[in-house]
Design an enzyme around this catalytic site. Structure first.
Site, PDB file in Angstrom:
ATOM      1  CG  ASP A  12      -2.212  -9.363  -4.357  1.00 29.20           C
ATOM      2  OD1 ASP A  12      -2.765 -10.030  -3.460  1.00 29.20           O
ATOM      3  OD2 ASP A  12      -0.971  -9.214  -4.425  1.00 29.20           O
ATOM      4  CG  HIS A  13      -2.265 -13.124  -7.015  1.00 33.61           C
ATOM      5  ND1 HIS A  13      -1.729 -11.906  -7.424  1.00 33.61           N
ATOM      6  CD2 HIS A  13      -1.240 -13.846  -6.517  1.00 33.61           C
ATOM      7  CE1 HIS A  13      -0.425 -11.927  -7.187  1.00 33.61           C
ATOM      8  NE2 HIS A  13      -0.098 -13.089  -6.635  1.00 33.61           N
ATOM      9  CB  CYS A  69      -1.328  -7.488  -1.338  1.00 28.26           C
ATOM     10  SG  CYS A  69      -0.117  -6.537  -0.398  1.00 28.26           S
ATOM     11  CB  THR A  71       3.276  -8.151   3.017  1.00 27.05           C
ATOM     12  OG1 THR A  71       3.225  -7.197   1.941  1.00 27.05           O
ATOM     13  CG2 THR A  71       4.241  -9.281   2.683  1.00 27.05           C
ATOM     14  N   GLY A  72       0.200  -6.966   2.778  1.00 25.81           N
ATOM     15  CA  GLY A  72      -0.511  -5.711   3.020  1.00 25.81           C
ATOM     16  C   GLY A  72       0.324  -4.491   2.696  1.00 25.81           C
ATOM     17  N   GLY A  74       2.538  -3.726  -0.125  1.00 26.74           N
ATOM     18  CA  GLY A  74       2.573  -3.160  -1.480  1.00 26.74           C
ATOM     19  C   GLY A  74       1.287  -2.444  -1.824  1.00 26.74           C
ATOM     20  CG  HIS A 102      -3.925   9.078  18.016  1.00 21.92           C
ATOM     21  ND1 HIS A 102      -2.835   8.948  18.840  1.00 21.92           N
ATOM     22  CD2 HIS A 102      -5.005   9.198  18.846  1.00 21.92           C
ATOM     23  CE1 HIS A 102      -3.215   8.987  20.111  1.00 21.92           C
ATOM     24  NE2 HIS A 102      -4.534   9.127  20.145  1.00 21.92           N
ATOM     25  CG  ASN A 103      -2.374   7.943  12.569  1.00 20.49           C
ATOM     26  OD1 ASN A 103      -2.295   6.805  13.034  1.00 20.49           O
ATOM     27  ND2 ASN A 103      -1.551   8.912  12.946  1.00 20.49           N
ATOM     28  NE  ARG A 136      -2.228  14.885  21.535  1.00 21.40           N
ATOM     29  CZ  ARG A 136      -3.102  14.108  22.183  1.00 21.40           C
ATOM     30  NH1 ARG A 136      -4.292  14.583  22.493  1.00 21.40           N
ATOM     31  NH2 ARG A 136      -2.786  12.873  22.515  1.00 21.40           N
ATOM     32  CG  HIS A 137      -4.880  13.126  17.540  1.00 24.25           C
ATOM     33  ND1 HIS A 137      -3.595  12.722  17.818  1.00 24.25           N
ATOM     34  CD2 HIS A 137      -5.601  12.919  18.668  1.00 24.25           C
ATOM     35  CE1 HIS A 137      -3.543  12.267  19.064  1.00 24.25           C
ATOM     36  NE2 HIS A 137      -4.736  12.389  19.601  1.00 24.25           N
TER      37      HIS A 137
HETATM   38  C1  RB5 Z   1       2.382 -11.152  -4.509  1.00 27.83           C
HETATM   39  O1  RB5 Z   1       3.159 -12.294  -4.650  1.00 27.83           O
HETATM   40  C2  RB5 Z   1       2.903 -10.293  -3.367  1.00 27.83           C
HETATM   41  O2  RB5 Z   1       4.083  -9.687  -3.742  1.00 27.83           O
HETATM   42  C3  RB5 Z   1       1.876  -9.283  -2.957  1.00 27.83           C
HETATM   43  O3  RB5 Z   1       0.707  -9.936  -2.592  1.00 27.83           O
HETATM   44  C4  RB5 Z   1       2.227  -8.382  -1.786  1.00 27.83           C
HETATM   45  O4  RB5 Z   1       2.658  -9.119  -0.694  1.00 27.83           O
HETATM   46  C5  RB5 Z   1       3.091  -7.227  -2.073  1.00 27.83           C
HETATM   47  O5  RB5 Z   1       3.318  -6.348  -1.227  1.00 27.83           O
END
Ligand code: RB5
Length: 149
Positions: A12-13, A69, A71-72, A74, A102-103, A136-137
């Site tokens: 995303d942005h 994104c 946090t990664g 969402g 493993h995954n 097993r994985h």
């Molecule tokens: C965008 O502001 C933020 O919510 C998005 O990049 C992300 O962190 C969501 O999980």
């Protein structure tokens, strides 16, 4: 050894500069980079970009995907709604290696507001350098996939 896999990238942005740094890093490894954007900094919803990248992997068009994104989290949640996708958020190299071994993760998600560029690139390399161990994985991954039925 040159890595010739075709890898989709999206964000995303909140993660455009880090995504572009990763694109350059993947190209230097020899990968075929499919960077599906966005390129302009306007606010844009991460579910659309996570799903678009996930569909490239699920269809077989790309071998693996890397999404970002703020946090990664969402964008990972969105990608994992696409059938056949196993995506994990990683902020350390151990986890990035293990989600492949493993995954059998086929997508990696990163938080651009969490990681510096140097660590992010090491996480990408840990993910790409690891191989699924099977055994097993494979049974357990099969159980994950069965939940989609
Ligand atoms: C965008 O502001 C933020 O919510 C998005 O990049 C992300 O962190 C969501 O999980």
């Amino acid at each position: 050894m040159t890595d010739r896999r075709r890898i989709v990238l999206s964000s995303d942005h909140a993660a455009i500069p880090l995504r572009q740094a990763i694109a350059a890093h993947l190209a230097a490894r020899g990968c075929e980079v499919v960077d599906i954007g966005p390129v302009t900094p306007e606010s844009t919803p991460y579910p659309e970009h996570g799903a678009a990248a996930a569909r490239r992997v699920a269809s077989g068009d790309c071998a693996l995907g890397i999404i970002l994104c703020g946090t990664g989290q969402g964008i990972m949640m969105a990608a994992n709604k696409v059938k056949g996708i196993r995506c994990g958020v990683c902020s350390d190299t151990f986890s990035a290696r293990m989600i492949r071994q493993h995954n059998d993760a086929n997508m990696l998600s990163l938080g651009a507001r969490v990681l510096g560029e140097g660590l992010a690139l090491e996480i990408v390399d840990a993910f790409l350098n690891a191989e699924f161990e099977g055994g097993r994985h494979a049974t357990r991954v099969g159980m994950i996939d069965a939940l989609e039925a």
